[in-house]
Design an enzyme around this catalytic site. Structure first.
Site, short mmCIF file in Angstrom:
data_model
loop_
_atom_site.label_atom_id
_atom_site.label_comp_id
_atom_site.label_asym_id
_atom_site.label_seq_id
_atom_site.Cartn_x
_atom_site.Cartn_y
_atom_site.Cartn_z
N LYS A 18 45.52 48.68 34.54
CA LYS A 18 45.16 48.02 35.79
C LYS A 18 46.28 48.29 36.80
CE LYS A 18 45.03 44.74 39.01
NZ LYS A 18 46.04 43.92 39.72
N GLY A 21 47.42 46.30 43.60
CA GLY A 21 47.63 46.73 44.97
C GLY A 21 49.08 46.58 45.40
N GLY A 52 45.01 44.43 47.09
CA GLY A 52 45.23 43.26 47.94
C GLY A 52 45.85 43.59 49.29
N ASP A 168 42.43 41.86 38.18
CA ASP A 168 42.94 41.55 36.83
C ASP A 168 41.80 41.11 35.93
OD1 ASP A 168 45.64 42.02 37.57
OD2 ASP A 168 45.70 40.04 38.51
N LYS A 223 46.52 37.21 36.50
CA LYS A 223 47.01 38.27 35.58
C LYS A 223 47.24 37.68 34.18
CE LYS A 223 49.71 40.79 38.11
NZ LYS A 223 48.56 41.54 38.69
N1 LIG Z 1 56.85 34.09 36.97
C1 LIG Z 1 56.60 35.17 37.68
N2 LIG Z 1 57.17 36.35 37.36
C2 LIG Z 1 56.96 37.46 38.10
N3 LIG Z 1 56.19 37.49 39.22
C3 LIG Z 1 55.57 36.34 39.59
C4 LIG Z 1 55.74 35.14 38.84
N4 LIG Z 1 55.00 34.16 39.44
C5 LIG Z 1 54.44 34.71 40.49
N5 LIG Z 1 54.75 36.00 40.62
C6 LIG Z 1 54.30 36.86 41.70
O1 LIG Z 1 53.24 37.65 41.25
C7 LIG Z 1 53.32 38.90 41.94
C8 LIG Z 1 52.43 39.91 41.24
O2 LIG Z 1 51.08 39.55 41.48
P1 LIG Z 1 50.23 40.32 42.62
O3 LIG Z 1 51.00 40.37 43.89
O4 LIG Z 1 48.87 39.73 42.67
O5 LIG Z 1 50.24 41.76 42.00
P2 LIG Z 1 49.13 42.88 41.82
O6 LIG Z 1 48.75 43.30 43.22
O7 LIG Z 1 49.88 43.92 41.08
O8 LIG Z 1 48.00 42.29 41.05
C9 LIG Z 1 54.79 39.18 41.95
O9 LIG Z 1 55.16 40.10 42.95
C10 LIG Z 1 55.38 37.79 42.22
O10 LIG Z 1 55.49 37.55 43.61
C1 LIG Z 2 38.76 37.55 44.47
C2 LIG Z 2 40.00 38.33 44.76
O1 LIG Z 2 41.08 37.75 44.85
N1 LIG Z 2 39.88 39.65 44.91
C3 LIG Z 2 40.97 40.51 45.20
C4 LIG Z 2 40.56 41.93 44.83
C5 LIG Z 2 41.67 42.92 44.90
C6 LIG Z 2 42.77 42.64 43.90
O2 LIG Z 2 42.63 41.90 42.95
O3 LIG Z 2 43.90 43.32 44.17
P1 LIG Z 2 45.33 43.18 43.50
O4 LIG Z 2 45.27 43.83 42.20
O5 LIG Z 2 46.21 43.86 44.47
O6 LIG Z 2 45.66 41.70 43.37
C7 LIG Z 2 41.37 40.45 46.70
O7 LIG Z 2 40.50 40.28 47.53
O8 LIG Z 2 42.56 40.67 46.99
#
Ligand SMILES: Nc1ncnc2c1ncn2[C@@H]1O[C@H](COP(=O)(O)OP(=O)(O)O)[C@@H](O)[C@H]1O
Ligand SMILES: CC(=O)N[C@@H](CCC(=O)OP(=O)(O)O)C(=O)O
Length: 257
Positions: A18, A21, A52, A168, A223
């Site tokens: 996975k 973004g 995202g 995720d 996640k």
């Molecule tokens: N305990 C934690 N450890 C690491 N990162 C965390 C934690 N809690 C929250 N985060 C946040 O989660 C982010 C990753 O999630 P997200 O931005 O949604 O990533 P992705 O776009 O890869 O799905 C990290 O950059 C951080 O800001």
């Molecule tokens: C419902 C929901 O939250 N959808 C996400 C889909 C994209 C995503 O999950 O992107 P990341 O992997 O960068 O987090 C959004 O709109 O951002």
């Protein structure tokens, strides 16, 4: 030249990757060469991606506000087609191109086509056009004869409505449906951090405590929930890692020494 062949003597290990973004735009050619090497070693790779930050940019340009609740973007009706076109029309082809630059054949897919991600509204009052996954139809994934599928996290209702799915969660359900051997969540942080330090190994009970006390927040919540879902679905290995593949391994339970 395509490195992966579906005609290997034994079934290859299947790894779902996975791509978050958060780090997509800074992935280097070395990362994609690493995927090439995995394939060369006989692994079957399936990519599921988010986007995202790219969605944020599209929505900002359109002056549409989308709050986030528990790591899920509230998606009003006027936002869903922008989410769809950004993921499928922009982020997905970018990843396909990067993979092909590393000499691996790749095919862009999304949860809408072929009923790959069948979904229904999670809670329309609260989240708008956000989907919960009802079923995965992996048949398109199996048709590719060696090309790497790159899947956008858009779902489709029985009525043909596109829904926004957290990437995720999409990766979790796809990994479970195809009985993957491993799921790697590649993100912008080397795993789960507690008091600033990366946790090398943990289990769902410990993670629940970290959600409750706020150590885990925002996008890390879906996640780790997806990671726990994978373990329940008997996927033996789930890891949350950065682009160097350094991070946290999550196991069903961690043996007490
Ligand atoms: N305990 C934690 N450890 C690491 N990162 C965390 C934690 N809690 C929250 N985060 C946040 O989660 C982010 C990753 O999630 P997200 O931005 O949604 O990533 P992705 O776009 O890869 O799905 C990290 O950059 C951080 O800001
Ligand atoms: C419902 C929901 O939250 N959808 C996400 C889909 C994209 C995503 O999950 O992107 P990341 O992997 O960068 O987090 C959004 O709109 O951002």
């Amino acid at each position: 030249m395509t490195m992966y062949r579906s005609t290997q003597a034994t079934e290859p290990d299947t790894i779902v990757i996975k791509l978050g973004g958060s780090l997509l735009e800074r992935l280097t050619p070395e990362f994609f060469k690493g995927i090439h090497q995995m394939i060369h070693k006989g692994k079957r790779i399936i990519i599921v991606h988010g986007g995202g930050p790219a969605i944020n940019r599209s929505l900002r340009q359109a002056q549409i506000e989308t709050p986030v609740i528990n790591g899920l973007r509230v998606t009003p009706e006027n936002a869903i087609s922008l989410v769809q076109t950004t993921l499928i029309g922009s982020v997905n082809p970018w990843i396909v191109h990067q993979i092909e630059q590393a000499d691996i054949q790749a095919v862009g897919l999304n949860g809408f086509d072929g009923g790959l991600i069948k979904a229904s509204f999670l809670d329309k009052e609260v989240y708008g056009f956000v989907g919960k996954i009802d079923d995965i139809n992996p048949s398109l994934i199996y048709m590719l004869d060696g090309a790497v599928p790159v899947i956008s996290c858009i779902g489709r209702t029985a009525d043909g409505q596109a829904l926004n799915i957290n990437a995720d969660t999409a990766a979790e359900k796809i990994a479970a449906a195809i009985h993957a051997d491993e799921l790697l969540f590649v993100t912008d942080t080397p795993g789960i951090k507690v008091n600033g330090e990366t946790v090398l190994m943990t289990h769902p009970d410990e993670i629940n405590g970290w959600i409750e006390d706020g150590t885990i927040y925002g996008g890390m919540i879906p996640k780790v929930q997806a990671a726990a879902g994978c373990l329940k679905a008997d996927i033996p290995a789930v890891r949350i890692v950065n682009e160097m593949l350094e991070g946290t391994t999550i196991l069903k339970e961690v043996a007490v020494q």
